[in-house]
Enzyme design. Structure first.
Site, PDB file in Angstrom:
ATOM      1  N   CYS A 116       0.819  -1.226   0.000  1.00 19.18           N
ATOM      2  CA  CYS A 116       0.000   0.000   0.000  1.00 19.18           C
ATOM      3  C   CYS A 116       0.849   1.270   0.000  1.00 19.18           C
ATOM      4  O   CYS A 116       0.336   2.359  -0.247  1.00 19.18           O
ATOM      5  CB  CYS A 116      -0.944   0.014   1.185  1.00 19.18           C
ATOM      6  SG  CYS A 116      -2.038  -1.404   1.214  1.00 19.18           S
ATOM      7  N   HIS A 252      -3.210   7.320   2.960  1.00 16.74           N
ATOM      8  CA  HIS A 252      -3.612   6.004   2.445  1.00 16.74           C
ATOM      9  C   HIS A 252      -5.008   5.704   3.008  1.00 16.74           C
ATOM     10  O   HIS A 252      -5.258   5.878   4.201  1.00 16.74           O
ATOM     11  CB  HIS A 252      -2.590   4.952   2.881  1.00 16.74           C
ATOM     12  CG  HIS A 252      -3.024   3.559   2.556  1.00 16.74           C
ATOM     13  ND1 HIS A 252      -3.558   3.227   1.340  1.00 16.74           N
ATOM     14  CD2 HIS A 252      -3.023   2.414   3.292  1.00 16.74           C
ATOM     15  CE1 HIS A 252      -3.856   1.944   1.333  1.00 16.74           C
ATOM     16  NE2 HIS A 252      -3.547   1.437   2.505  1.00 16.74           N
ATOM     17  N   ASN A 282     -10.036   0.121   0.607  1.00 18.25           N
ATOM     18  CA  ASN A 282      -8.579   0.214   0.510  1.00 18.25           C
ATOM     19  C   ASN A 282      -8.151  -0.345  -0.848  1.00 18.25           C
ATOM     20  O   ASN A 282      -8.331  -1.537  -1.101  1.00 18.25           O
ATOM     21  CB  ASN A 282      -7.980  -0.596   1.667  1.00 18.25           C
ATOM     22  CG  ASN A 282      -6.462  -0.609   1.665  1.00 18.25           C
ATOM     23  OD1 ASN A 282      -5.821  -0.231   0.693  1.00 18.25           O
ATOM     24  ND2 ASN A 282      -5.886  -1.062   2.768  1.00 18.25           N
TER      25      ASN A 282
END
Ligand code: UT7
Length: 325
Positions: A116, A252, A282
């Protein structure tokens, strides 16, 4: 004359059309819209179609970024694509995107996996290569088809993720405010078992449940808050900037409670953070460029604004970037 700083010249994004809402997941595993919304802030996510590939999504995002930057594909001489779900084991998905966009043979094309935090690792790498003078215009992409690596019987992970792509064009600044001011990347050693996807050594069958994503959510949560706060402070200190001088934070997009905690520790109001995880969940390496593009489109990042990009992910990796628009 000194070279101009390296700046973001354009951004683009793509999300698949299929929306998967919390209630639909609740029909497959024991969960509820209420649990998912209160624990994560996520309401729905996008899922790529069966024939829709990572390079298709990446190419669509890249086209939008090229148009935004008003740059043609043949001006790109570097493609870095961050992904943890590459289309093929080899060659790199960046090579497939190169062909689909019509980028010339002069370009260097490669993938990078920092989970990520991938987009920030790709940004830092592209910035260094452009600043060296060896390349002029970079296409930096974060693209993921996470739906293909999720265990849809595991409620602790399948509710969290979605598919998407985001892209940016980097090159010589066009105005005297623009530029990447700084980046910091870090990795916690020995923490791979907190979030991972096993390889073929576990089972030769890629559809075997043991080949899918596994996570110790609570540990990752604690790490995320500590890491993103630390790297944000490190960057601010290094550049002698006070937190309140940041116009927009692009975090994020993993969990609203994580973003809330960072806002609290940095003493910034939550409305200074751009948040779209309610709509996309996500999307790993795509999360920051997708949020950046949307924030720009909505006028939430304007020319001259100072933004802080901050992320964490498997590795455990984490990082941040300060960017003036
Ligand atoms: O980009 C990096 C990706 N990773 C992350 O961002 C993960 C960071 N971690 C998190 O976001 C949170 O830890 C989660 C959202 C994954 C979980 O939230 P939590 O508040 O840490 O819950 P928990 O894991 O401590 O689980 C609490 C309870 C457990 O039940 P018991 O043991 O208390 O009976 C879980 O089994 O919630 C249960 N649970 C669920 N219940 C309903 C876990 N997932 C679900 C679910 N629906 N989807």
């Amino acid at each position: 004359m000194a070279n101009p700083p390296i700046a973001f010249l354009g951004t683009g994004a793509y999300v698949p059309s299929r929306i998967l809402g919390n209630n639909e997941i609740a029909q497959r595993v024991e969960t509820s819209d209420e649990w998912i919304v209160t624990r994560t802030g996520i309401r729905e996510r996008r899922i790529a179609g069966p024939t829709e590939t990572v390079s298709d999504m990446a190419t669509a995002a890249a086209r939008a970024a090229l148009e935004d930057a008003q740059i043609s594909a043949d001006q790109i001489d570097l493609i870095i694509l961050a992904t943890l779900t590459p289309e093929l084991t080899m060659p790199a998905t960046a090579c497939l995107v190169q062909k689909k966009l019509g980028v010339s043979e002069r370009a260097a094309c490669f993938d990078l996996n920092a989970a990520c935090t991938g987009f920030l690792y790709a940004l830092d790498t592209a910035w260094a290569l452009l600043a060296s003078g060896r390349y002029r215009h970079a296409l930096v992409i974060g693209a993921e088809k996470l739906s293909s690596v999720l265990d849809w019987t595991d409620r602790s992970t399948c509710v969290l993720f979605g598919d998407a792509a985001g892209a940016a064009i980097l090159g010589p600044a066009r105005t005297n405010t623009q530029g990447i001011l700084g980046t910091r990347l870090h990795t916690v050693p020995g923490a791979a078992e907190l979030l991972y996807i096993p390889g073929p050594e576990v089972s030769p069958n890629p559809l075997d449940l043991r080949r899918l994503l596994r996570m110790k959510g609570r540990e990752v949560f604690k790490f995320a808050v500590r890491a993103m706060e630390d790297v944000a402070r490190e960057l601010l200190e290094q550049h002698q900037i006070e937190a309140h001088q940041i116009d927009r934070v692009i975090p994020h997009q993993a969990n609203l409670r994580i973003i809330d905690a960072i806002a609290h520790y940095l003493k910034l109001p939550l409305d200074r953070f751009y948040i779209n995880l309610d709509r996309y969940g996500n999307t790993s390496a795509a999360s920051i460029p997708l949020a950046l593009h949307e924030a720009r489109q909505q006028g939430k990042i304007r020319p001259g604004d100072l933004t802080l990009l901050v992320a964490f992910g498997a590795g455990l990796t984490y990082g941040g970037a300060l960017v003036r628009w």
